[in-house]
Motif scaffolding. Structure first.
Motif, short mmCIF file in Angstrom:
data_model
loop_
_atom_site.label_atom_id
_atom_site.label_comp_id
_atom_site.label_asym_id
_atom_site.label_seq_id
_atom_site.Cartn_x
_atom_site.Cartn_y
_atom_site.Cartn_z
N MET A 205 20.72 19.27 -25.84
CA MET A 205 20.45 17.90 -26.22
C MET A 205 19.69 17.90 -27.55
SD MET A 205 18.36 14.92 -24.10
CE MET A 205 19.62 14.72 -22.88
N GLN A 206 20.11 17.05 -28.45
CA GLN A 206 19.47 16.93 -29.76
C GLN A 206 18.31 15.93 -29.70
OE1 GLN A 206 20.33 18.87 -32.39
NE2 GLN A 206 21.76 19.86 -30.98
N HIS A 207 17.44 16.01 -30.70
CA HIS A 207 16.26 15.15 -30.77
C HIS A 207 16.63 13.67 -30.68
CE1 HIS A 207 13.32 12.75 -33.14
NE2 HIS A 207 12.47 13.39 -32.39
N ASP A 208 17.57 13.23 -31.52
CA ASP A 208 17.92 11.80 -31.54
C ASP A 208 18.48 11.33 -30.20
OD1 ASP A 208 17.06 11.67 -34.15
OD2 ASP A 208 19.07 11.76 -35.01
N GLU A 209 19.26 12.18 -29.55
CA GLU A 209 19.80 11.82 -28.24
C GLU A 209 18.68 11.71 -27.21
OE1 GLU A 209 22.98 13.49 -24.92
OE2 GLU A 209 22.58 14.67 -26.71
N PHE A 210 17.74 12.67 -27.23
CA PHE A 210 16.61 12.66 -26.31
C PHE A 210 15.80 11.38 -26.49
CE2 PHE A 210 12.51 13.53 -24.55
CZ PHE A 210 12.70 14.46 -23.55
N VAL A 211 15.39 11.11 -27.72
CA VAL A 211 14.56 9.93 -28.00
C VAL A 211 15.34 8.65 -27.69
CG1 VAL A 211 13.38 8.64 -29.84
CG2 VAL A 211 13.13 11.13 -29.70
N GLY A 212 16.62 8.62 -28.02
CA GLY A 212 17.45 7.46 -27.71
C GLY A 212 17.54 7.20 -26.22
N ASP A 213 17.68 8.28 -25.44
CA ASP A 213 17.71 8.12 -23.98
C ASP A 213 16.41 7.54 -23.46
OD1 ASP A 213 20.29 9.07 -23.80
OD2 ASP A 213 19.75 10.98 -22.87
N VAL A 214 15.28 8.06 -23.94
CA VAL A 214 13.98 7.54 -23.52
C VAL A 214 13.85 6.07 -23.92
CG1 VAL A 214 11.47 7.70 -23.85
CG2 VAL A 214 12.83 9.79 -23.51
N GLN A 215 14.22 5.76 -25.16
CA GLN A 215 14.11 4.38 -25.63
C GLN A 215 14.98 3.45 -24.79
OE1 GLN A 215 15.18 3.80 -29.75
NE2 GLN A 215 14.88 1.60 -29.65
N HIS A 216 16.20 3.85 -24.52
CA HIS A 216 17.12 3.02 -23.73
C HIS A 216 16.62 2.83 -22.30
CE1 HIS A 216 20.80 1.38 -22.08
NE2 HIS A 216 20.79 2.34 -21.17
N ARG A 217 16.25 3.91 -21.65
CA ARG A 217 15.85 3.84 -20.24
C ARG A 217 14.55 3.07 -20.04
NH1 ARG A 217 17.34 9.88 -17.88
NH2 ARG A 217 19.39 10.01 -18.88
N LEU A 218 13.64 3.16 -21.02
CA LEU A 218 12.39 2.41 -20.92
C LEU A 218 12.48 1.03 -21.56
CD1 LEU A 218 9.71 5.19 -21.63
CD2 LEU A 218 10.25 4.08 -19.45
N GLU A 219 13.64 0.74 -22.18
CA GLU A 219 13.85 -0.54 -22.84
C GLU A 219 12.78 -0.82 -23.90
OE1 GLU A 219 14.31 -3.49 -19.75
OE2 GLU A 219 16.16 -2.56 -19.03
N LEU A 220 12.54 0.17 -24.73
CA LEU A 220 11.55 0.07 -25.79
C LEU A 220 12.20 -0.45 -27.07
CD1 LEU A 220 9.69 3.44 -25.12
CD2 LEU A 220 8.97 1.13 -24.45
N ALA A 221 11.42 -1.09 -27.91
CA ALA A 221 11.95 -1.73 -29.11
C ALA A 221 12.25 -0.75 -30.24
CB ALA A 221 10.97 -2.79 -29.60
#
Length: 130
Positions: free
Chosen positions: A1-17
Motif C-alpha cells: 500500500m502506498q502513502h496516498d492510498e493509506f491516507v486516503g483510506d483513513v480520510q474516507h473511513r473517518l469522513e475527514l475533510a
C-alpha cells in the motif's frame, strides 16, 4: 500500500475533510500504539507500511505500560478530538494498517496487549460500518 492510498483510506473511513486531518489521526494512533508496544514489535509492524507512515511507529518511545483509557486519552490529545472520537480513530487506523500488513503481524501486536485493548481491533471482524 502506498502513502496516498493509506491516507486516503483513513480520510474516507473517518469522513475527514482533508489529508492533513487523516495524517494527524494516523500519527496520533500509531505514535500511541508504538509507545505501548515493545520496540521490536513496533518496528515489525512498521515494516510493511509506507515510509511516511512507518516513522510514527519507529519514532515512538516504545515499551511504555499504560491502560486502554490512557491510550485513548493520548490519541485524543494528539488528534485534537474527543475521547469517543479518538477510540473510533484508533479502530479505523488499525483497520487500515491491517489492510497493509500480514495477518500474523497483527496477531503479534494483539499478543502484546492486554484484553482491554481488544476494542481497537473490532473493525477487523466487523466490516459492516462501511
Amino acid at each position: 500500500m502506498q502513502h496516498d492510498e493509506f491516507v486516503g483510506d483513513v480520510q474516507h473511513r473517518l469522513e475527514l475533510a482533508s489529508n492533513g486531518e487523516a495524517i494527524r489521526a494516523t500519527r496520533a494512533v500509531l505514535t500511541t500504539l508504538g509507545e505501548r508496544l515493545q520496540a521490536d514489535e513496533a518496528a515489525d509492524l512498521a515494516g510493511p507500511l509506507p515510509m511516511e507512515i512507518d516513522r510514527f511507529l519507529h519514532e515512538a518511545d516504545s515499551g511504555q505500560i499504560f491502560d486502554y483509557d490512557e491510550f485513548v486519552s493520548r490519541v485524543s490529545q494528539r488528534a485534537g478530538v474527543e475521547p469517543s472520537d479518538a477510540a473510533f480513530y484508533a479502530k479505523v487506523v488499525v483497520d487500515v494498517v491491517e489492510d497493509a500488513v500480514p495477518d500474523t503481524e497483527l496477531d503479534d501486536v494483539t499478543a502484546q496487549l492486554p484484553a482491554e485493548y481488544d476494542g481497537i481491533f473490532e473493525l477487523l471482524e466487523d466490516e459492516s460500518y462501511y
